[in-house]
Design an enzyme around this catalytic site. Structure first.
Site, PDB file in Angstrom:
ATOM      1  N   TYR A 158       0.732  -1.384   0.089  1.00 58.73           N
ATOM      2  CA  TYR A 158      -0.161   0.029  -0.153  1.00 58.73           C
ATOM      3  C   TYR A 158       0.745   1.255   0.015  1.00 58.73           C
ATOM      4  O   TYR A 158       0.243   2.461  -0.089  1.00 58.73           O
ATOM      5  CB  TYR A 158      -1.184  -0.017   1.217  1.00 58.73           C
ATOM      6  N   LYS A 213       3.280 -15.618   3.108  1.00 59.62           N
ATOM      7  CA  LYS A 213       3.450 -16.416   1.901  1.00 59.62           C
ATOM      8  C   LYS A 213       4.817 -16.619   1.873  1.00 59.62           C
ATOM      9  O   LYS A 213       5.348 -16.153   0.598  1.00 59.62           O
ATOM     10  CB  LYS A 213       2.342 -15.745   0.813  1.00 59.62           C
ATOM     11  N   ASP A 246      -3.074 -18.892   1.516  1.00 59.24           N
ATOM     12  CA  ASP A 246      -3.843 -19.483   0.830  1.00 59.24           C
ATOM     13  C   ASP A 246      -4.549 -20.776   1.576  1.00 59.24           C
ATOM     14  O   ASP A 246      -5.938 -20.928   1.452  1.00 59.24           O
ATOM     15  CB  ASP A 246      -3.297 -20.104  -0.499  1.00 59.24           C
ATOM     16  N   ASP A 270      -6.459  -7.084   3.803  1.00 56.80           N
ATOM     17  CA  ASP A 270      -7.475  -6.399   3.220  1.00 56.80           C
ATOM     18  C   ASP A 270      -8.504  -7.793   2.454  1.00 56.80           C
ATOM     19  O   ASP A 270      -9.635  -7.716   2.645  1.00 56.80           O
ATOM     20  CB  ASP A 270      -7.043  -5.752   1.947  1.00 56.80           C
ATOM     21  N   ASP A 274     -12.272  -9.242   3.931  1.00 58.14           N
ATOM     22  CA  ASP A 274     -13.430  -9.519   2.831  1.00 58.14           C
ATOM     23  C   ASP A 274     -13.996 -10.897   3.209  1.00 58.14           C
ATOM     24  O   ASP A 274     -15.397 -11.287   3.284  1.00 58.14           O
ATOM     25  CB  ASP A 274     -13.380  -9.122   1.694  1.00 58.14           C
TER      26      ASP A 274
HETATM   27  P1  ATP Z   1     -13.274  -0.633  -1.109  1.00 56.93           P
HETATM   28  O1  ATP Z   1     -12.336  -1.333  -2.272  1.00 56.93           O
HETATM   29  O2  ATP Z   1     -13.433   0.960  -0.980  1.00 56.93           O
HETATM   30  O3  ATP Z   1     -13.405  -1.409  -0.030  1.00 56.93           O
HETATM   31  P2  ATP Z   1     -15.012  -2.635  -2.777  1.00 56.93           P
HETATM   32  O4  ATP Z   1     -14.861  -2.223  -4.009  1.00 56.93           O
HETATM   33  O5  ATP Z   1     -14.437  -3.753  -1.934  1.00 56.93           O
HETATM   34  O6  ATP Z   1     -14.478  -1.179  -1.933  1.00 56.93           O
HETATM   35  P3  ATP Z   1     -17.624  -2.098  -1.479  1.00 56.93           P
HETATM   36  O7  ATP Z   1     -18.012  -0.653  -1.779  1.00 56.93           O
HETATM   37  O8  ATP Z   1     -17.216  -2.240  -0.161  1.00 56.93           O
HETATM   38  O9  ATP Z   1     -16.659  -2.359  -2.471  1.00 56.93           O
HETATM   39  O10 ATP Z   1     -18.858  -3.070  -1.952  1.00 56.93           O
HETATM   40  C1  ATP Z   1     -18.872  -3.959  -2.939  1.00 56.93           C
HETATM   41  C2  ATP Z   1     -20.273  -4.363  -2.798  1.00 56.93           C
HETATM   42  O11 ATP Z   1     -20.628  -4.897  -1.696  1.00 56.93           O
HETATM   43  C3  ATP Z   1     -21.336  -3.286  -3.029  1.00 56.93           C
HETATM   44  O12 ATP Z   1     -21.718  -2.917  -4.260  1.00 56.93           O
HETATM   45  C4  ATP Z   1     -22.533  -3.674  -2.418  1.00 56.93           C
HETATM   46  O13 ATP Z   1     -23.391  -4.475  -3.412  1.00 56.93           O
HETATM   47  C5  ATP Z   1     -22.223  -4.526  -1.405  1.00 56.93           C
HETATM   48  N1  ATP Z   1     -22.083  -3.698  -0.079  1.00 56.93           N
HETATM   49  C6  ATP Z   1     -21.090  -3.320   0.282  1.00 56.93           C
HETATM   50  N2  ATP Z   1     -21.482  -2.655   1.575  1.00 56.93           N
HETATM   51  C7  ATP Z   1     -22.811  -2.803   1.854  1.00 56.93           C
HETATM   52  C8  ATP Z   1     -23.752  -2.377   2.661  1.00 56.93           C
HETATM   53  N3  ATP Z   1     -23.258  -1.498   3.770  1.00 56.93           N
HETATM   54  N4  ATP Z   1     -24.886  -2.934   2.654  1.00 56.93           N
HETATM   55  C9  ATP Z   1     -25.177  -3.395   1.463  1.00 56.93           C
HETATM   56  N5  ATP Z   1     -24.511  -3.979   0.473  1.00 56.93           N
HETATM   57  C10 ATP Z   1     -23.061  -3.694   0.654  1.00 56.93           C
END
Ligand code: ATP
Length: 376
Positions: A158, A213, A246, A270, A274
């Protein structure tokens, strides 16, 4: 409690507005930065719930955002981070990112700026399942998904070190450096050992797992391995374990019960958080804190600004509300934090939820329901 909404010009007037804090000397001072997209929607609800909780906090709003950047080119005012560190006890953030700013420059300068310049080196992300119905895995109960991921937050891939050579030609070379310092690696590993020790579950030996890794990234992650082994000797009471990242991803899905605290680098953190969010019902349910012990720390939901669903009153505010509760607990305000946690749990149980977790309510309605429950 006092909420000061300073509006769009807050980016330039940040210092003047801080004088309003003479009101209650005992209250914790919170800078609220909603940002962009659904960040703006979910933070309104988090603020409502904080107000309903009766927690002794004074909140001041800063409109550092894409709107602000597009209006006058400001991302962060000149003394912005110094002011946050000096004048506030904590920062509550929504999310950054807006398709009108394709370079994402404001998001980088505000969010990464806060993490790097305020040296918020520990990104603490709890993975906690509130109800069976939220987990995509079969036969899993809340007690089975209850662990914390600690992500290094100031180094790694980053730091924006790298470049391209012969760009646009068939010989183009692109390099992105993974920066790992002895100091940075050691302090996050120490933080994680302390965290594991302090958050051990009753009757269980504290446990910390490091993921890397090192079999491929021999130099960078070799450093992580050496430091982990060294520091582990000082924490003989904490069981230390290791997995390649992994294998960790596979195990998180196969048997999440085995984890208590996981420490890893910026990029892997990160990604696996998720995955962790997926285990607890999706991005809308996940909370996080960006922490430097003893200094002003910043709290934000794990999700981003989600442009496709912004402005539709469908974003799940629970991640942001749980983030607000995490912030209160960090500030030692455990009672209002617990009230908020149990109201969110009750909302999930009673299906007072948004559509991403199979509910029928809007963002506002969920926030209002939880706020009413907290105030009751
Ligand atoms: P970043 O890289 O900024 O973390 P990202 O590309 O991982 O963003 P997000 O903006 O976190 O993506 O969201 C991806 C998808 O997950 C959104 O388009 C939505 O469908 C779903 N999502 C994220 N947050 C929410 C929430 N609070 N409520 C409902 N759906 C969500």
């Amino acid at each position: 409690m006092q909420y000061v909404a300073t509006g769009a010009l807050a980016c330039q007037r940040s210092q003047a507005s801080c004088t309003l804090f003479a009101v209650n000397a005992k209250a914790k001072r919170i800078a609220v930065i909603p940002g962009d997209g659904i960040g703006r929607e979910v933070l309104v609800e988090a603020v409502k719930v904080l107000e309903a909780s009766g927690a002794p906090v004074e909140m001041q709003h800063f409109d550092w955002s894409a709107d602000c950047y597009l209006k006058d080119g400001t991302t962060v005012p000149a003394d912005g981070f110094t002011m946050l560190d000096r004048d506030f006890d904590a920062i509550l953030v929504g999310a950054f990112g807006d398709p009108r700013v394709p370079t994402n420059i404001h998001a980088k300068e505000i969010l990464l700026g806060m993490r790097f310049q305020m040296d918020l080196y520990a990104n603490v992300r709890p993975v906690k399942l509130l109800d069976d119905s939220l987990c995509p895995l079969k036969g899993v109960e809340p007690k089975d998904v209850d662990f914390t991921i600690i992500r290094e937050n100031t180094e790694g891939l980053y730091v924006d070190v790298g470049g391209v050579f012969k760009q646009g030609t068939l010989e183009e070379i692109a390099v992105q450096e993974d920066v790992n310092t002895r100091k940075g690696v050691e302090r996050i590993i120490r933080y994680a050992f302390e965290y594991a020790r302090q958050h051990a579950r009753p009757g269980r030996q504290p446990k910390l797992l490091m993921a890397d890794k090192a079999n491929v990234m021999t130099y960078a992650h070799g450093l992580w391995q050496r430091v982990f082994k060294e520091v582990a000797k000082e924490y003989a009471d904490v069981k230390s374990e290791h997995m390649y990242v992994d294998a960790l991803c596979m195990q998180m899905v196969r048997d999440p019960r085995q984890f208590d605290v996981i420490v890893t680098n910026n990029m892997f953190g990160d990604i696996i958080t998720d995955l962790g969010a997926g285990l607890q019902g999706g991005l809308g349910m996940a909370a996080s804190g960006n922490i430097h012990p003893g200094r002003t720390s910043m709290f934000e939901p794990v999700h981003g600004s989600a442009p496709p669903i912004a402005g539709k009153n469908i974003a799940n505010p629970m991640g942001a509300i749980l983030t607000a509760s995490m912030m209160l607990a960090h500030l030692g305000l455990n009672q209002p934090a617990a009230k908020i946690d149990s109201a969110v749990l009750e909302a999930v149980r009673q299906k007072k939820t948004t559509q991403d977790i199979s509910g029928t309510l809007g963002t506002r309605e969920v926030g209002e329901w939880i706020a009413a429950r907290v105030a009751a």
